[in-house]
Motif scaffolding. Structure first.
Motif, PDB file in Angstrom:
ATOM      1  N   UNK A   1       3.068  16.248   0.091  1.00  0.00           N
ATOM      2  CA  UNK A   1       3.258  15.702   1.437  1.00  0.00           C
ATOM      3  C   UNK A   1       2.205  14.642   1.750  1.00  0.00           C
ATOM      4  N   UNK A   2       0.965  14.873   1.341  1.00  0.00           N
ATOM      5  CA  UNK A   2      -0.098  13.887   1.564  1.00  0.00           C
ATOM      6  C   UNK A   2       0.205  12.596   0.813  1.00  0.00           C
ATOM      7  N   UNK A   3       0.631  12.705  -0.440  1.00  0.00           N
ATOM      8  CA  UNK A   3       0.953  11.511  -1.221  1.00  0.00           C
ATOM      9  C   UNK A   3       2.156  10.774  -0.642  1.00  0.00           C
ATOM     10  N   UNK A   4       3.157  11.516  -0.178  1.00  0.00           N
ATOM     11  CA  UNK A   4       4.316  10.881   0.451  1.00  0.00           C
ATOM     12  C   UNK A   4       3.925  10.121   1.711  1.00  0.00           C
ATOM     13  N   UNK A   5       3.134  10.742   2.542  1.00  0.00           N
ATOM     14  CA  UNK A   5       2.713  10.094   3.780  1.00  0.00           C
ATOM     15  C   UNK A   5       1.860   8.862   3.472  1.00  0.00           C
ATOM     16  N   UNK A   6       0.964   8.967   2.493  1.00  0.00           N
ATOM     17  CA  UNK A   6       0.128   7.823   2.133  1.00  0.00           C
ATOM     18  C   UNK A   6       0.975   6.678   1.587  1.00  0.00           C
ATOM     19  N   UNK A   7       1.951   6.981   0.754  1.00  0.00           N
ATOM     20  CA  UNK A   7       2.815   5.941   0.211  1.00  0.00           C
ATOM     21  C   UNK A   7       3.653   5.272   1.274  1.00  0.00           C
ATOM     22  N   UNK A   8       4.177   6.056   2.202  1.00  0.00           N
ATOM     23  CA  UNK A   8       5.001   5.493   3.274  1.00  0.00           C
ATOM     24  C   UNK A   8       4.157   4.661   4.232  1.00  0.00           C
ATOM     25  N   UNK A   9       2.963   5.135   4.556  1.00  0.00           N
ATOM     26  CA  UNK A   9       2.092   4.370   5.445  1.00  0.00           C
ATOM     27  C   UNK A   9       1.631   3.071   4.794  1.00  0.00           C
ATOM     28  N   UNK A  10       1.331   3.114   3.496  1.00  0.00           N
ATOM     29  CA  UNK A  10       0.933   1.897   2.787  1.00  0.00           C
ATOM     30  C   UNK A  10       2.088   0.902   2.765  1.00  0.00           C
ATOM     31  N   UNK A  11       3.287   1.391   2.516  1.00  0.00           N
ATOM     32  CA  UNK A  11       4.450   0.507   2.507  1.00  0.00           C
ATOM     33  C   UNK A  11       4.706  -0.077   3.891  1.00  0.00           C
ATOM     34  N   UNK A  12       4.569   0.736   4.913  1.00  0.00           N
ATOM     35  CA  UNK A  12       4.836   0.262   6.274  1.00  0.00           C
ATOM     36  C   UNK A  12       3.763  -0.709   6.762  1.00  0.00           C
ATOM     37  N   UNK A  13       2.489  -0.379   6.529  1.00  0.00           N
ATOM     38  CA  UNK A  13       1.404  -1.178   7.085  1.00  0.00           C
ATOM     39  C   UNK A  13       1.109  -2.448   6.297  1.00  0.00           C
ATOM     40  N   UNK A  14       1.196  -2.383   4.985  1.00  0.00           N
ATOM     41  CA  UNK A  14       0.812  -3.547   4.186  1.00  0.00           C
ATOM     42  C   UNK A  14       1.998  -4.324   3.635  1.00  0.00           C
ATOM     43  N   UNK A  15       2.998  -3.638   3.130  1.00  0.00           N
ATOM     44  CA  UNK A  15       4.096  -4.326   2.459  1.00  0.00           C
ATOM     45  C   UNK A  15       5.128  -4.831   3.459  1.00  0.00           C
ATOM     46  N   UNK A  16       5.618  -3.970   4.321  1.00  0.00           N
ATOM     47  CA  UNK A  16       6.683  -4.340   5.233  1.00  0.00           C
ATOM     48  C   UNK A  16       6.241  -5.407   6.226  1.00  0.00           C
ATOM     49  N   UNK A  17       5.002  -5.349   6.683  1.00  0.00           N
ATOM     50  CA  UNK A  17       4.519  -6.363   7.627  1.00  0.00           C
ATOM     51  C   UNK A  17       4.472  -7.738   6.981  1.00  0.00           C
ATOM     52  N   UNK A  18       4.096  -7.795   5.693  1.00  0.00           N
ATOM     53  CA  UNK A  18       4.067  -9.092   5.017  1.00  0.00           C
ATOM     54  C   UNK A  18       5.463  -9.602   4.733  1.00  0.00           C
ATOM     55  N   UNK A  19       6.395  -8.710   4.481  1.00  0.00           N
ATOM     56  CA  UNK A  19       7.765  -9.144   4.226  1.00  0.00           C
ATOM     57  C   UNK A  19       8.395  -9.683   5.504  1.00  0.00           C
ATOM     58  N   UNK A  20       8.175  -9.013   6.614  1.00  0.00           N
ATOM     59  CA  UNK A  20       8.784  -9.419   7.873  1.00  0.00           C
ATOM     60  C   UNK A  20       8.076 -10.580   8.561  1.00  0.00           C
ATOM     61  N   UNK A  21       6.844 -10.871   8.144  1.00  0.00           N
ATOM     62  CA  UNK A  21       6.078 -11.959   8.799  1.00  0.00           C
ATOM     63  C   UNK A  21       6.506 -13.331   8.358  1.00  0.00           C
TER      64      UNK A  21
END
Length: 72
Positions: free
Chosen positions: A52-72
């Motif tokens: 669960x910790x790894x899942x949350x970390x992966x999802x937060x990393x994708x949301x905060x770093x990857x998705x913001x750069x894709x949508x910007x």
């Protein structure tokens, strides 16, 4: 020129890290379920929590770093 290359490299590392963390979390959760069915509850709980910790970390990393750069 080097700044653009550095930014693409950083984006690639963030994307790869989020995929690896999410996959590791899913694998740990699945392994925890298999361990629970064999009767070792302490290890199953530990694997479930770490998954669960790894899942949350992966999802937060994708949301905060990857998705913001894709949508910007």
């Amino acid at each position: 020129m080097y700044e653009a290359l550095l930014e693409v490299g950083a984006f690639s590392l963030y994307a790869l890290g989020s995929v690896l963390l999410t996959a590791l979390g899913l694998f740990a959760e699945y392994d925890g379920l298999q361990t629970a069915s064999s009767g070792d509850t302490v290890t199953a709980i530990w694997l479930g929590v770490m998954g669960a910790v790894a899942l949350v970390a992966g999802i937060m990393l994708a949301r905060d770093k990857v998705l913001r750069r894709v949508l910007a």
